[in-house]
Design an enzyme around this catalytic site. Structure first.
Site, PDB file in Angstrom:
ATOM      1  N   ASN A 175     -19.176  16.809 -52.721  1.00 52.92           N
ATOM      2  CA  ASN A 175     -19.168  15.934 -51.558  1.00 52.92           C
ATOM      3  C   ASN A 175     -17.873  16.204 -50.807  1.00 52.92           C
ATOM      4  OD1 ASN A 175     -17.028  14.126 -52.499  1.00 52.92           O
ATOM      5  ND2 ASN A 175     -18.554  13.309 -53.919  1.00 52.92           N
ATOM      6  N   ASP A 183     -28.108  24.652 -67.267  1.00 54.49           N
ATOM      7  CA  ASP A 183     -26.952  23.834 -66.963  1.00 54.49           C
ATOM      8  C   ASP A 183     -25.894  24.729 -66.335  1.00 54.49           C
ATOM      9  OD1 ASP A 183     -24.578  22.364 -67.024  1.00 54.49           O
ATOM     10  OD2 ASP A 183     -24.905  21.616 -69.069  1.00 54.49           O
ATOM     11  N   GLY A 234     -32.138  16.976 -54.091  1.00 59.55           N
ATOM     12  CA  GLY A 234     -31.790  15.769 -54.848  1.00 59.55           C
ATOM     13  C   GLY A 234     -31.298  14.656 -53.947  1.00 59.55           C
ATOM     14  N   SER A 255     -27.902  20.574 -51.734  1.00 57.47           N
ATOM     15  CA  SER A 255     -28.509  19.560 -50.852  1.00 57.47           C
ATOM     16  C   SER A 255     -29.873  19.059 -51.296  1.00 57.47           C
ATOM     17  CB  SER A 255     -28.562  20.007 -49.388  1.00 57.47           C
ATOM     18  OG  SER A 255     -27.268  19.959 -48.826  1.00 57.47           O
ATOM     19  N   ASP A 296     -22.085  17.910 -58.965  1.00 60.36           N
ATOM     20  CA  ASP A 296     -20.658  17.675 -58.735  1.00 60.36           C
ATOM     21  C   ASP A 296     -20.029  16.933 -59.908  1.00 60.36           C
ATOM     22  OD1 ASP A 296     -18.206  17.614 -57.345  1.00 60.36           O
ATOM     23  OD2 ASP A 296     -18.809  15.933 -56.075  1.00 60.36           O
TER      24      ASP A 296
END
Length: 180
Positions: free
Chosen positions: A29, A15, A129, A127, A39
């Site tokens: 983003n 994590d 996923g 990028s 995010d």
């Protein structure tokens, strides 16, 4: 660690919000205001001060949002690190398929880490996923870009923190191929 011997790159499952490093990289983003995946996890764990800093960045430096491939640092709020380095990866699903844009995320993040004085950095699989990039391609671009950067001389730890066995395997394979 000497200037002529950069730190080894490492890949771990885990994590990113719990990493005890100077800086974690956020796969943000363009809005900088939180989202899903990495995010969202970073914003939730960091608490409201991270959102406040990001809102101030939007108001002052990035009124149209952070451009793809660039990076900017904020404080880390309640995270166990000192800084969060936000970078916006290219969204393959939106037609952003240039690998140079992805490489720029990693290089810009390293540059920002060095600028703020970080000695240790943790990266996610930017990028992969929801943005649609194949994990093997992300691993290749991440390991080759970070591993080939002259900025490594300023760092003691560079860690790729990955979620899931497939991502970890892709990064471990690329790291092994690079060191062979």
């Amino acid at each position: 660690m000497t200037a002529s011997q950069p730190p080894p790159l490492e890949a771990v499952a885990g994590d990113i919000t719990t990493q005890r490093v100077d800086a974690v990289v956020n796969a943000a983003n363009t809005s900088l205001l939180g989202g899903g995946g990495v995010d969202g996890a970073i914003h939730r764990a960091a608490g409201p001060s991270l959102l406040a800093e990001c809102q101030e960045l939007r108001r002052t430096r990035y009124p149209a949002g952070l451009p793809v491939g660039e990076a900017v640092a904020t404080g880390a709020g309640d995270l166990p690190c000192r800084w969060v380095i936000h970078t916006v990866g290219p969204n393959r699903r939106a037609g952003q398929t240039d690998p140079a844009m992805l490489a720029s995320c990693f290089e810009s993040s390293l540059r920002e880490a060095v600028r703020v004085g970080a000695r240790s950095v943790a990266f996610p699989a930017i990028s992969a996923g929801i943005y649609g990039w194949d994990i093997e391609e992300v691993a290749r671009m991440a390991v080759d870009t970070v591993g080939g950067s002259d900025l490594l001389d300023h760092l003691s730890t560079v860690r790729f923190v990955l979620f899931g066995r497939e991502a970890l395997a892709a990064f471990e394979s690329r790291l092994s191929a690079r060191s062979a």
